[in-house]
Design an enzyme around this catalytic site. Structure first.
Site, PDB file in Angstrom:
ATOM      1  N   ASP A   9       0.882  -1.161   0.000  1.00 12.20           N
ATOM      2  CA  ASP A   9       0.000   0.000   0.000  1.00 12.20           C
ATOM      3  C   ASP A   9       0.925   1.218   0.000  1.00 12.20           C
ATOM      4  O   ASP A   9       1.693   1.425   0.946  1.00 12.20           O
ATOM      5  CB  ASP A   9      -0.856  -0.049   1.274  1.00 12.20           C
ATOM      6  CG  ASP A   9      -1.759   1.160   1.420  1.00 12.20           C
ATOM      7  OD1 ASP A   9      -1.588   2.151   0.677  1.00 12.20           O
ATOM      8  OD2 ASP A   9      -2.637   1.114   2.296  1.00 12.20           O
ATOM      9  N   ILE A  10       0.839   2.017  -1.038  1.00 12.78           N
ATOM     10  CA  ILE A  10       1.798   3.123  -1.211  1.00 12.78           C
ATOM     11  C   ILE A  10       1.688   4.155  -0.089  1.00 12.78           C
ATOM     12  O   ILE A  10       2.643   4.866   0.196  1.00 12.78           O
ATOM     13  CB  ILE A  10       1.612   3.771  -2.608  1.00 12.78           C
ATOM     14  CG1 ILE A  10       2.905   4.445  -3.076  1.00 12.78           C
ATOM     15  CG2 ILE A  10       0.446   4.737  -2.639  1.00 12.78           C
ATOM     16  CD1 ILE A  10       2.932   4.761  -4.563  1.00 12.78           C
ATOM     17  N   ASN A  23      -6.515  12.727 -10.894  1.00 20.52           N
ATOM     18  CA  ASN A  23      -7.294  13.138 -12.074  1.00 20.52           C
ATOM     19  C   ASN A  23      -7.111  14.642 -12.291  1.00 20.52           C
ATOM     20  O   ASN A  23      -6.466  15.313 -11.485  1.00 20.52           O
ATOM     21  CB  ASN A  23      -8.774  12.751 -11.915  1.00 20.52           C
ATOM     22  CG  ASN A  23      -9.397  13.394 -10.687  1.00 20.52           C
ATOM     23  OD1 ASN A  23      -9.215  14.588 -10.443  1.00 20.52           O
ATOM     24  ND2 ASN A  23     -10.115  12.602  -9.896  1.00 20.52           N
ATOM     25  N   ASP A  33      -5.676   7.284  -5.334  1.00 18.99           N
ATOM     26  CA  ASP A  33      -5.953   8.703  -5.054  1.00 18.99           C
ATOM     27  C   ASP A  33      -6.804   8.823  -3.779  1.00 18.99           C
ATOM     28  O   ASP A  33      -6.479   9.616  -2.878  1.00 18.99           O
ATOM     29  CB  ASP A  33      -6.707   9.274  -6.269  1.00 18.99           C
ATOM     30  CG  ASP A  33      -6.767  10.784  -6.288  1.00 18.99           C
ATOM     31  OD1 ASP A  33      -6.091  11.413  -5.462  1.00 18.99           O
ATOM     32  OD2 ASP A  33      -7.500  11.323  -7.140  1.00 18.99           O
ATOM     33  N   SER A 116      -2.811   4.751 -14.194  1.00 18.39           N
ATOM     34  CA  SER A 116      -3.812   4.507 -15.253  1.00 18.39           C
ATOM     35  C   SER A 116      -4.298   3.067 -15.376  1.00 18.39           C
ATOM     36  O   SER A 116      -5.173   2.782 -16.185  1.00 18.39           O
ATOM     37  CB  SER A 116      -3.318   4.976 -16.638  1.00 18.39           C
ATOM     38  OG  SER A 116      -3.404   6.376 -16.765  1.00 18.39           O
ATOM     39  N   THR A 117      -3.722   2.144 -14.589  1.00 14.25           N
ATOM     40  CA  THR A 117      -4.084   0.732 -14.799  1.00 14.25           C
ATOM     41  C   THR A 117      -5.278   0.273 -13.949  1.00 14.25           C
ATOM     42  O   THR A 117      -5.614  -0.905 -13.939  1.00 14.25           O
ATOM     43  CB  THR A 117      -2.900  -0.219 -14.506  1.00 14.25           C
ATOM     44  OG1 THR A 117      -2.612  -0.196 -13.104  1.00 14.25           O
ATOM     45  CG2 THR A 117      -1.669   0.161 -15.290  1.00 14.25           C
ATOM     46  N   TYR A 120      -8.801   3.945 -14.842  1.00 12.53           N
ATOM     47  CA  TYR A 120      -8.574   4.482 -16.192  1.00 12.53           C
ATOM     48  C   TYR A 120      -8.365   3.404 -17.261  1.00 12.53           C
ATOM     49  O   TYR A 120      -8.244   3.717 -18.452  1.00 12.53           O
ATOM     50  CB  TYR A 120      -7.421   5.485 -16.182  1.00 12.53           C
ATOM     51  CG  TYR A 120      -7.827   6.864 -15.679  1.00 12.53           C
ATOM     52  CD1 TYR A 120      -9.134   7.143 -15.277  1.00 12.53           C
ATOM     53  CD2 TYR A 120      -6.897   7.898 -15.607  1.00 12.53           C
ATOM     54  CE1 TYR A 120      -9.499   8.402 -14.810  1.00 12.53           C
ATOM     55  CE2 TYR A 120      -7.265   9.164 -15.148  1.00 12.53           C
ATOM     56  CZ  TYR A 120      -8.570   9.413 -14.747  1.00 12.53           C
ATOM     57  OH  TYR A 120      -8.928  10.665 -14.306  1.00 12.53           O
TER      58      TYR A 120
END
Ligand code: AR6
Length: 170
Positions: A9-10, A23, A33, A116-117, A120
Site C-alpha cells: 500500500d503506497i 485526475n 488517489d 492509469s491501470t 482508467y
C-alpha cells in the site's frame, strides 16, 4: 540508481515522495488517489484546491501532511480508450513529469503506483512496457539526484509484469 519492485500500500511507504494517480481536478477520487487523500487528511485537499487542477500527462507536487512520506507528486495519466489516442505518450509523460519534479525538489527516493491501470483502464502489460521505456531513458539521462525508485504494485497481475520486465534492473 536502484530500482525496486514491491507489492504494498503506497500510503505506508516512508520515502521522500510518493506519486499519486490523480485526475485533472486534483480533488481526490477512488483507488490510490482516494487512499492517499484519506490518509493525508484535509490539508492535502486544501493545497490541491489552491493549485486548481493538472493536465493529463503532467504532474504537480504538494506536501504529504499525515502520510509518512515528505511529498506527494500528483500525476495525471490518460484514460485508456483504444491505444490510438496518444495514450502511451500521455502515460510516459505523466511518469517523466514526475521524475523532473523529483529532480527539481531534490527527491532521492520515489515510489510510483501503476498509473492509469485501475479506473482508467490502461492494459497492465502495455502500461508496464511504457514505464520500462521511460526508465531506460531516465537511466541514461539521470542527474544522480533520484537514487531509489520503487514500483509499488497493489495487485498480483501488475507485480508479475513488473518483476518480469524490470528483472535486469533488480
Ligand atoms: N497503493 C498502491 N497502489 C494502489 C493502491 C494503494 N493504496 N490502491 C490502488 N492501487 P487507480 P488510475 C493501484 O484506479 O487507473 C481515481 O478515482 C491499483 O491496483 O487508483 O490512474 C482518480 O481520482 C492500480 O493498479 O488509478 C482518478 O479519477 C493503480 O493503483 C482515477 O482513479 C492505479 O489505479 C485514476 O485512475
Amino acid at each position: 540508481m536502484k530500482i525496486n519492485v514491491i507489492k504494498a500500500d503506497i500510503t505506508e511507504l516512508k520515502v521522500d515522495a510518493v506519486v499519486n494517480a490523480a485526475n485533472n481536478s486534483l480533488l481526490g477520487g477512488g483507488g490510490v488517489d482516494g487512499a492517499i487523500h484519506r490518509k493525508a487528511g484535509a490539508g492535502l485537499l486544501k493545497e490541491c484546491k489552491k493549485i486548481g487542477g493538472c493536465e493529463t500527462g503532467s504532474a504537480v507536487i504538494t506536501k504529504a501532511y499525515n502520510l509518512p512520506c515528505m511529498y506527494v507528486i500528483h500525476a495525471v495519466g490518460p484514460v485508456y480508450n483504444d491505444g490510438l489516442h496518444n495514450e502511451s505518450e500521455l502515460l510516459a509523460s505523466a511518469y517523466k513529469s514526475s521524475l523532473i519534479i523529483a529532480e527539481n525538489n531534490n527527491i532521492r527516493s520515489i515510489a510510483f503506483p501503476n498509473i492509469s491501470t485501475g479506473v482508467y483502464g490502461y492494459p497492465k502489460d502495455k502500461a508496464c512496457l511504457v514505464v520500462k521505456e521511460v526508465f531506460e531513458g531516465f537511466q541514461k539521462s539521470n542527474k544522480g539526484i533520484v537514487e531509489n525508485i520503487i514500483f509499488c504494485c497493489f495487485d498480483n497481475e501488475n507485480l508479475q509484469f513488473y518483476l518480469k520486465l524490470f528483472k535486469k534492473f533488480l
